[in-house]
Scaffold this motif. Structure first.
Motif, PDB file in Angstrom:
ATOM      1  N   ARG A 148       0.740  -1.275  -0.030  1.00  0.00           N
ATOM      2  CA  ARG A 148       0.095   0.150  -0.103  1.00  0.00           C
ATOM      3  C   ARG A 148       0.931   1.173   0.018  1.00  0.00           C
ATOM      4  NH1 ARG A 148      -5.022   1.605   1.292  1.00  0.00           N
ATOM      5  NH2 ARG A 148      -5.720  -0.550   2.141  1.00  0.00           N
ATOM      6  N   ASP A 149       1.724   1.430   1.117  1.00  0.00           N
ATOM      7  CA  ASP A 149       2.756   2.501   1.043  1.00  0.00           C
ATOM      8  C   ASP A 149       4.095   2.108   1.527  1.00  0.00           C
ATOM      9  OD1 ASP A 149       0.767   4.752   0.963  1.00  0.00           O
ATOM     10  OD2 ASP A 149      -0.146   3.796   2.749  1.00  0.00           O
ATOM     11  N   GLY A 150       4.988   2.440   0.837  1.00  0.00           N
ATOM     12  CA  GLY A 150       6.398   2.224   1.171  1.00  0.00           C
ATOM     13  C   GLY A 150       7.423   2.566   0.205  1.00  0.00           C
ATOM     14  N   THR A 151       8.430   1.480   0.162  1.00  0.00           N
ATOM     15  CA  THR A 151       9.580   1.621  -1.044  1.00  0.00           C
ATOM     16  C   THR A 151       9.761   0.374  -1.483  1.00  0.00           C
ATOM     17  OG1 THR A 151      10.738   3.613   0.488  1.00  0.00           O
ATOM     18  CG2 THR A 151      11.878   2.294  -1.104  1.00  0.00           C
ATOM     19  N   VAL A 152      10.047   0.243  -2.721  1.00  0.00           N
ATOM     20  CA  VAL A 152      10.473  -0.899  -3.336  1.00  0.00           C
ATOM     21  C   VAL A 152      11.540  -0.560  -4.094  1.00  0.00           C
ATOM     22  CG1 VAL A 152       9.789  -2.484  -5.397  1.00  0.00           C
ATOM     23  CG2 VAL A 152       8.057  -1.626  -4.087  1.00  0.00           C
ATOM     24  N   ILE A 153      12.945  -1.736  -3.672  1.00  0.00           N
ATOM     25  CA  ILE A 153      14.167  -1.237  -4.266  1.00  0.00           C
ATOM     26  C   ILE A 153      14.191  -2.642  -5.114  1.00  0.00           C
ATOM     27  CG2 ILE A 153      16.442  -1.115  -3.609  1.00  0.00           C
ATOM     28  CD1 ILE A 153      15.311  -0.841  -0.542  1.00  0.00           C
ATOM     29  N   GLU A 162       6.740   7.736  -7.349  1.00  0.00           N
ATOM     30  CA  GLU A 162       7.892   8.287  -7.467  1.00  0.00           C
ATOM     31  C   GLU A 162       9.013   7.067  -8.025  1.00  0.00           C
ATOM     32  OE1 GLU A 162      11.454  10.717  -5.251  1.00  0.00           O
ATOM     33  OE2 GLU A 162       9.476  11.176  -4.741  1.00  0.00           O
ATOM     34  N   LYS A 163       9.927   7.139  -8.821  1.00  0.00           N
ATOM     35  CA  LYS A 163      10.706   6.224  -9.496  1.00  0.00           C
ATOM     36  C   LYS A 163      12.078   6.931 -10.057  1.00  0.00           C
ATOM     37  CE  LYS A 163      11.005   2.094 -12.244  1.00  0.00           C
ATOM     38  NZ  LYS A 163      10.228   1.129 -13.205  1.00  0.00           N
ATOM     39  N   LEU A 186      26.330   1.922  -3.565  1.00  0.00           N
ATOM     40  CA  LEU A 186      27.669   1.300  -3.599  1.00  0.00           C
ATOM     41  C   LEU A 186      27.402  -0.179  -3.786  1.00  0.00           C
ATOM     42  CD1 LEU A 186      28.945   3.377  -0.387  1.00  0.00           C
ATOM     43  CD2 LEU A 186      29.510   3.937  -3.230  1.00  0.00           C
ATOM     44  N   ILE A 187      26.431  -0.751  -3.556  1.00  0.00           N
ATOM     45  CA  ILE A 187      26.527  -2.274  -3.598  1.00  0.00           C
ATOM     46  C   ILE A 187      25.308  -2.617  -4.486  1.00  0.00           C
ATOM     47  CG2 ILE A 187      27.034  -2.451  -1.260  1.00  0.00           C
ATOM     48  CD1 ILE A 187      24.124  -3.618  -0.640  1.00  0.00           C
ATOM     49  N   ALA A 188      24.491  -1.506  -5.120  1.00  0.00           N
ATOM     50  CA  ALA A 188      23.410  -1.775  -5.992  1.00  0.00           C
ATOM     51  C   ALA A 188      23.393  -0.711  -6.792  1.00  0.00           C
ATOM     52  CB  ALA A 188      22.261  -2.216  -5.261  1.00  0.00           C
ATOM     53  N   PRO A 189      24.550  -0.414  -7.785  1.00  0.00           N
ATOM     54  CA  PRO A 189      24.452   0.536  -8.614  1.00  0.00           C
ATOM     55  C   PRO A 189      23.382   0.865  -9.641  1.00  0.00           C
ATOM     56  CG  PRO A 189      26.167  -0.911  -9.248  1.00  0.00           C
ATOM     57  CD  PRO A 189      25.701  -1.250  -7.920  1.00  0.00           C
ATOM     58  N   GLU A 190      22.899  -0.349 -10.017  1.00  0.00           N
ATOM     59  CA  GLU A 190      21.912  -0.554 -11.004  1.00  0.00           C
ATOM     60  C   GLU A 190      20.277  -0.200 -10.316  1.00  0.00           C
ATOM     61  OE1 GLU A 190      22.227  -0.640 -14.294  1.00  0.00           O
ATOM     62  OE2 GLU A 190      24.370  -0.470 -13.987  1.00  0.00           O
ATOM     63  N   ALA A 191      20.124  -0.280  -9.082  1.00  0.00           N
ATOM     64  CA  ALA A 191      18.958   0.009  -8.612  1.00  0.00           C
ATOM     65  C   ALA A 191      17.915   0.922  -8.799  1.00  0.00           C
ATOM     66  CB  ALA A 191      19.253  -0.217  -6.906  1.00  0.00           C
ATOM     67  N   THR A 192      16.691   0.538  -8.615  1.00  0.00           N
ATOM     68  CA  THR A 192      15.759   1.874  -8.789  1.00  0.00           C
ATOM     69  C   THR A 192      15.088   1.862  -7.454  1.00  0.00           C
ATOM     70  OG1 THR A 192      14.268   0.283  -9.608  1.00  0.00           O
ATOM     71  CG2 THR A 192      15.451   1.626 -11.156  1.00  0.00           C
ATOM     72  N   ILE A 193      14.602   2.900  -6.890  1.00  0.00           N
ATOM     73  CA  ILE A 193      13.761   3.238  -5.740  1.00  0.00           C
ATOM     74  C   ILE A 193      12.640   3.687  -6.062  1.00  0.00           C
ATOM     75  CG2 ILE A 193      13.821   4.481  -3.586  1.00  0.00           C
ATOM     76  CD1 ILE A 193      16.249   2.733  -3.650  1.00  0.00           C
ATOM     77  N   ASN A 194      11.669   2.840  -5.745  1.00  0.00           N
ATOM     78  CA  ASN A 194      10.304   3.330  -6.154  1.00  0.00           C
ATOM     79  C   ASN A 194       9.295   3.547  -5.062  1.00  0.00           C
ATOM     80  OD1 ASN A 194      10.389   2.384  -8.774  1.00  0.00           O
ATOM     81  ND2 ASN A 194      10.483   0.372  -8.079  1.00  0.00           N
ATOM     82  N   ILE A 195       9.000   4.650  -4.857  1.00  0.00           N
ATOM     83  CA  ILE A 195       8.094   5.026  -3.694  1.00  0.00           C
ATOM     84  C   ILE A 195       6.676   4.822  -3.808  1.00  0.00           C
ATOM     85  CG2 ILE A 195       7.343   7.001  -2.284  1.00  0.00           C
ATOM     86  CD1 ILE A 195      10.552   6.355  -2.057  1.00  0.00           C
ATOM     87  N   VAL A 196       6.015   4.089  -3.194  1.00  0.00           N
ATOM     88  CA  VAL A 196       4.634   3.725  -3.208  1.00  0.00           C
ATOM     89  C   VAL A 196       3.754   4.460  -2.434  1.00  0.00           C
ATOM     90  CG1 VAL A 196       3.081   1.816  -3.507  1.00  0.00           C
ATOM     91  CG2 VAL A 196       5.302   1.604  -4.318  1.00  0.00           C
TER      92      VAL A 196
END
Length: 152
Positions: free
Chosen positions: A12-17, A93-94, A76-86
């Motif tokens: 519902r709400d939070g962050t997806v890495i 936000e992505k 530094l450990i996940a340079p390809e990561a995307t941060i999605n705000i839900v």
């Protein structure tokens, strides 16, 4: 289950890495200080198929958004990561992570002769370089084992 089905339900709400290098999800949780006692709902997918990476990890944290300093360390450990705000089940936000120029106080230097390991009141500082991070004090370069030196 086909590769196109959700393996973990939406939050519902939070962050997806997303797009975390396979095998790094537990290090992501360590960076975020999540061990299960906080009360956040956490979902982890490890070694799931990815068009971009071949295999990837995914971390979903309910009811929490990341600080910029947490994102900097994750990069530094996940340079390809995307941060999605839900929010309310929708991605509002992505952003792809970007590596900072440097990090302070989040890594320990592996050089036991470094001033930062001599019980001096000094905070570690590392410059982010092309192939890793370099200690500002002794110039030791960390490359593939950065996650082992995270000190948050």
């Amino acid at each position: 289950m086909s590769e196109h089905e959700l393996r973990v339900s939406k939050i519902r709400d939070g962050t997806v890495i997303d797009h975390v290098e396979a095998g790094q999800a537990l290090n992501v949780l360590a960076i975020l200080g999540i061990d299960g006692a906080e009360g956040f709902g956490v979902s982890v997918g490890m070694n799931v198929p990815s068009d971009r990476l071949g295999r990837k990890d995914i971390v979903k944290v309910e009811d929490r958004e990341l600080s910029q300093s947490e994102v900097d360390v994750l990069s530094l450990i996940a340079p390809e990561a995307t941060i999605n705000i839900v929010r309310d089940f929708e991605v509002v936000e992505k952003n792809r992570v970007t590596r900072p120029e440097g990090v302070t106080g989040v890594l320990s230097c592996p050089n036991r002769n470094c001033i930062t390991n001599a019980d001096e009141p000094i905070e570690t500082r590392f410059d982010v370089v092309a192939d890793g991070v370099r200690c500002d004090y002794c110039a030791t370069i960390l490359r593939s084992d950065i996650a082992e030196h995270i000190d948050v």
